[in-house]
Design an enzyme around this catalytic site. Structure first.
Site, PDB file in Angstrom:
ATOM      1  N   LYS A  48      39.841  41.370  35.070  1.00 27.94           N
ATOM      2  CA  LYS A  48      40.841  40.306  35.256  1.00 27.94           C
ATOM      3  C   LYS A  48      40.355  39.175  36.168  1.00 27.94           C
ATOM      4  O   LYS A  48      40.764  38.035  36.004  1.00 27.94           O
ATOM      5  CB  LYS A  48      42.154  40.893  35.795  1.00 27.94           C
ATOM      6  CG  LYS A  48      42.909  41.703  34.756  1.00 27.94           C
ATOM      7  CD  LYS A  48      44.068  42.460  35.358  1.00 27.94           C
ATOM      8  CE  LYS A  48      45.366  41.741  35.142  1.00 27.94           C
ATOM      9  NZ  LYS A  48      46.539  42.565  35.436  1.00 27.94           N
ATOM     10  N   ASP A  92      51.633  37.907  34.345  1.00 24.12           N
ATOM     11  CA  ASP A  92      52.202  39.032  35.103  1.00 24.12           C
ATOM     12  C   ASP A  92      53.456  38.630  35.889  1.00 24.12           C
ATOM     13  O   ASP A  92      54.476  39.318  35.843  1.00 24.12           O
ATOM     14  CB  ASP A  92      51.161  39.597  36.081  1.00 24.12           C
ATOM     15  CG  ASP A  92      50.123  40.464  35.386  1.00 24.12           C
ATOM     16  OD1 ASP A  92      50.424  41.012  34.306  1.00 24.12           O
ATOM     17  OD2 ASP A  92      49.009  40.594  35.929  1.00 24.12           O
TER      18      ASP A  92
END
Ligand code: ATR
Length: 290
Positions: A75, A112
């Protein structure tokens, strides 16, 4: 329901890159939506080692992929490999969704924090962010996403409580630099801090199966406050159980996982998918290894 769609030669392709990737629930989740909406598309697990990430990610446009989700350990390391980074991904310093643009460029996004807010809104539709401060437990990557999203949503003040104070101080500095009102609080916060909160969020791994529990007293937390946990194994953490016994509204971590996936699905497959109870049950069955 599994990914049993018959595919045509022009099926839309996406997937998840991770190392390892076998534990990922994303194929199950996206496969459910592909079936639900009758989309000619596939979403596959891609086991990509850290040393192969650069080469593999650049291949996506060449082999017709519309994009991928990224999970551990990619990520953050993916950032320099992309052509464009969305403002939210740049601010968080992590990308969970890559979209191949029409001209073949790779755009990195982070859904997110947005997923967390959507999950909160779905569970507590009458939540008014401006009404009260939020207390955030933790100061890692998940806390960063959640904190920025809460600040952007209009929460008037964030109180960040972390075991390692230097990390909560660093996060608070980043937030205030971006114009979001934030301060550090003690680990663990007591009644004086909790009394200010309209929302208490656990972003630490405490309470997860195999990790010690989060041993916090909720004394002082106003009855109207909502308690959220980003842990989803187990779905009802000790924190959420304690909160429910005290009469608080609670939001479990599965909602964030499901909602964050909507952004990629919409970009790759052209439909904004719904997070429904049957999707939750389907993904939970996957967690239990059916
Ligand atoms: P993520 O990116 O998933 O947020 P992380 O960056 O490793 O992961 O952050 C984990 C968070 O859980 C941190 O806030 C961490 O606290 P520290 O910064 O003090 O390490 C918190 N955490 C993990 N184990 C903990 C424990 N045993 N007690 C208190 N906090 C803990």
């Amino acid at each position: 329901m599994t990914g049993i769609n018959p595919l045509s030669g022009s099926a839309k392709l996406a997937g998840v890159m991770g190392w390892p990737v076998a534990h990922s629930l994303s194929p199950r989740l996206h496969g459910f939506w592909l079936n639900r909406y009758g989309i000619d598309g596939a979403y596959v697990p891609l086991a990509v080692s850290p040393e192969d990430l650069a080469e593999t990610i650049r291949l996506l446009p060449k082999i017709g992929f519309r994009g991928v989700n990224l999970t551990l350990p990619h990520k953050e390391t993916v950032l320099p490999l992309l052509d464009e980074i969305s403002p939210s991904a740049a601010r968080i310093g992590a990308v969970n969704t890559v979209v191949v643009t029409d001209d073949g460029a790779l755009r990195g996004e982070n859904t997110d924090g947005w997923g967390f807010i959507e999950s909160l809104i779905q569970a507590t539709p009458d939540w008014i962010p401006q009404d009260a401060p939020a207390v955030i437990l933790g100061a890692g990557g998940a806390a960063r996403s959640v904190a920025f999203a809460l600040g952007d949503a209009g929460v008037p003040r964030l109180i960040v409580c972390n075991r390692t104070e230097s990390r909560s101080e660093a996060l608070v500095r980043t937030l205030t630099d971006e114009g979001i009102a934030a301060e550090t609080g003690p680990w663990l916060p007591g009644p004086n801090i909790l009394a200010q909160a309209g929302l208490l969020v656990n972003t630490t791994s405490l309470g997860m199966a195999g990790v010690p529990p989060l041993e916090i007293s909720l004394d002082g937390l106003p009855a109207m406050a909502t308690v959220a946990d980003i842990v989803y194994t187990p779905l009802t953490t000790d924190l959420l159980h304690t909160a429910r016994v005290r009469g608080h509204r609670t939001v479990d971590g599965l909602g964030m996982l499901l909602h964050q996936a909507r952004g990629g699905f919409r970009a790759w497959f052209g439909t904004d998918p719904e997070v429904t109870e049957d999707l939750r049950i389907h993904v939970l069955d996957g967690l239990q290894g059916d």
